[in-house]
Scaffold this active site. Sequence first.
Site, PDB file in Angstrom:
ATOM      1  N   ASP A  41      -6.999  -1.836 -52.772  1.00 56.53           N
ATOM      2  CA  ASP A  41      -8.191  -1.056 -53.328  1.00 56.53           C
ATOM      3  C   ASP A  41      -7.494  -0.167 -54.387  1.00 56.53           C
ATOM      4  O   ASP A  41      -6.871   0.740 -53.901  1.00 56.53           O
ATOM      5  CB  ASP A  41      -9.111  -0.558 -52.686  1.00 56.53           C
ATOM      6  CG  ASP A  41     -10.393  -0.364 -53.255  1.00 56.53           C
ATOM      7  OD1 ASP A  41     -10.586  -0.319 -54.235  1.00 56.53           O
ATOM      8  OD2 ASP A  41     -11.146   0.482 -52.231  1.00 56.53           O
ATOM      9  N   ASP A 135     -11.304  -4.207 -59.211  1.00 53.50           N
ATOM     10  CA  ASP A 135     -10.157  -3.268 -58.409  1.00 53.50           C
ATOM     11  C   ASP A 135      -9.805  -3.257 -57.036  1.00 53.50           C
ATOM     12  O   ASP A 135      -9.484  -2.569 -56.522  1.00 53.50           O
ATOM     13  CB  ASP A 135     -10.603  -1.974 -58.924  1.00 53.50           C
ATOM     14  CG  ASP A 135     -11.840  -1.562 -58.247  1.00 53.50           C
ATOM     15  OD1 ASP A 135     -12.752  -2.248 -57.975  1.00 53.50           O
ATOM     16  OD2 ASP A 135     -12.155  -0.310 -57.966  1.00 53.50           O
ATOM     17  N   GLU A 136     -10.395  -4.656 -56.651  1.00 49.04           N
ATOM     18  CA  GLU A 136     -10.302  -4.685 -55.109  1.00 49.04           C
ATOM     19  C   GLU A 136     -10.168  -6.304 -54.826  1.00 49.04           C
ATOM     20  O   GLU A 136     -10.813  -6.919 -55.411  1.00 49.04           O
ATOM     21  CB  GLU A 136     -11.657  -4.175 -54.438  1.00 49.04           C
ATOM     22  CG  GLU A 136     -11.828  -4.113 -53.167  1.00 49.04           C
ATOM     23  CD  GLU A 136     -13.191  -3.599 -52.494  1.00 49.04           C
ATOM     24  OE1 GLU A 136     -13.213  -3.359 -51.682  1.00 49.04           O
ATOM     25  OE2 GLU A 136     -13.863  -3.153 -53.488  1.00 49.04           O
TER      26      GLU A 136
END
Length: 386
Positions: A41, A135-136
Site C-alpha cells: 500500500d 496504489d494498492e
Amino acid sequence: MSPSRPSRPIGRRMPGPATPSLERSPAAPPDGDGRKIIHVDMDAFYASVEQRDAPALRGRPVAVGGSRQRGVVAAASYEARRFGVRSAMSSMAAVRRCPDLVFVPPRFDVYKAVSGQIRAVFARYTALIEPLSLDEAYLDVTDAGGPGSATRIAEEIRAAIRAETGLTASAGVSYNKFLAKLASDHRKPDGLTVIPPGRGEAFVAALAIDRFHGVGPVTAARMRALGIATGADLRARSAEALDAAFGKAGRYYYWAARGVDHRPVKPDRPRKSSGSETTFPQDLTTEAELVAGLAPAVAAVWRHCEASGLRGRTVTLKVKYADFRQITRSRTGPDLLSSQDVLAATGRDLLRGLFPLRAGVRLIGLTVSGFETPPAAEPRQLTLSL
C-alpha cells in the site's frame, strides 16, 4: 518521508479464510496451505506524488482536490492528516481543521503512470498480482523465484519502489489476504510488518473492531452497541449470533476474528461496475437541473461500457443533499443495458422518484453494475431479390 523501518515479525502458524460470501461450516478446520501473501500500500499516494514533484510542498500539509467551496479532498498528506484532514472530507471542513492546508489539483495521468512503474516492480517477483487501486495490491509469492523469503521479497519491493519512484510504500506479509492487509496498515507510513503462521488469531484479537477490513463506521457503531469493541470480543460471539445480527456478513466476521481467509489472489480481476459522480458549485433544486447534472455521469459510465465491451443490468443513483445526507436508489432490469439512451432514461426515472426534494442536491452519481459480455448479435439472413 520517514526513514525505512526494519520488519517486525508478530508471531507463528495459523489457519486460513474470511470473505462476506464465504460458505463454510464454523466447525470446518482452517487450512494451512503454506501461502505467502504480500499486501503493498503506497503511503498517501496522490499527495506524496505532488510533494515529490514540487519540493516546496514537502513537509507541508497538502490536500489533493478542489479548494473551492464545494470541493472535496481526494487525498491528504500525512502532515495534513495530523490535523484530522481525510479523503472524502469537504474542502471547507478540511480548511477549518487545518488553516494552512495547501490544495493542489489532481493529476490522474501522472498517478496512473507511477502506478504502472510500481506494477512493473511487482511483476519481477510474481505474476499473481491483484490490484485493488492505483496504489494498492496483493501479491502471492508462494512460488516466486529469487529470494525465497516473502519478507525478503517485500523488503526488496519497497526498496525498488523508493529507488525508482522516490516514494515510500508500506507492506504486510502473512499467509492470507486478510492478515496481510491488516499488517500493511499496522506501521504506516513506510513500515513492514510480518504476521507469521500461528500468530494471526492473537494479532486480530488485540485490534479495535473498526480496524477490521470490511467493518465501516456504521457497522463498528452497531458492534460497539452489542459490546463488541475488539477482535477478542468478536471471537467470543457464535457464528449463529453474528449471522442473526449481521446477516450474510456475520460469517465473514466470525472467520475474520480467527484470522481465517481462504480467498486466492486473483490477477487482473474483472471489473464488476463503473461509476461516476459530480459535486456541483451550487445546489440543484429542480428536475431539469438534476437531469442536466446527471448527464456527465451517464456519458462517463457509458464510455467505459463501450471501451470494455461490457454491459450491466443494475443502475444505481447516488444523491447527496445540501445537508450531506446521502441516499442511493437502484433498478435492475431483465436485460443488459443496450444503449446510452436506455441508461440515461433509467437514471432519469430514478431521479424522478426523489421528488418532492427534501433539500437541494450537491452531488449526483451513477453506477452500472453486474457487468457481463453481451451475446453476439444474431447474423441477419440476406434475401436476394430477382
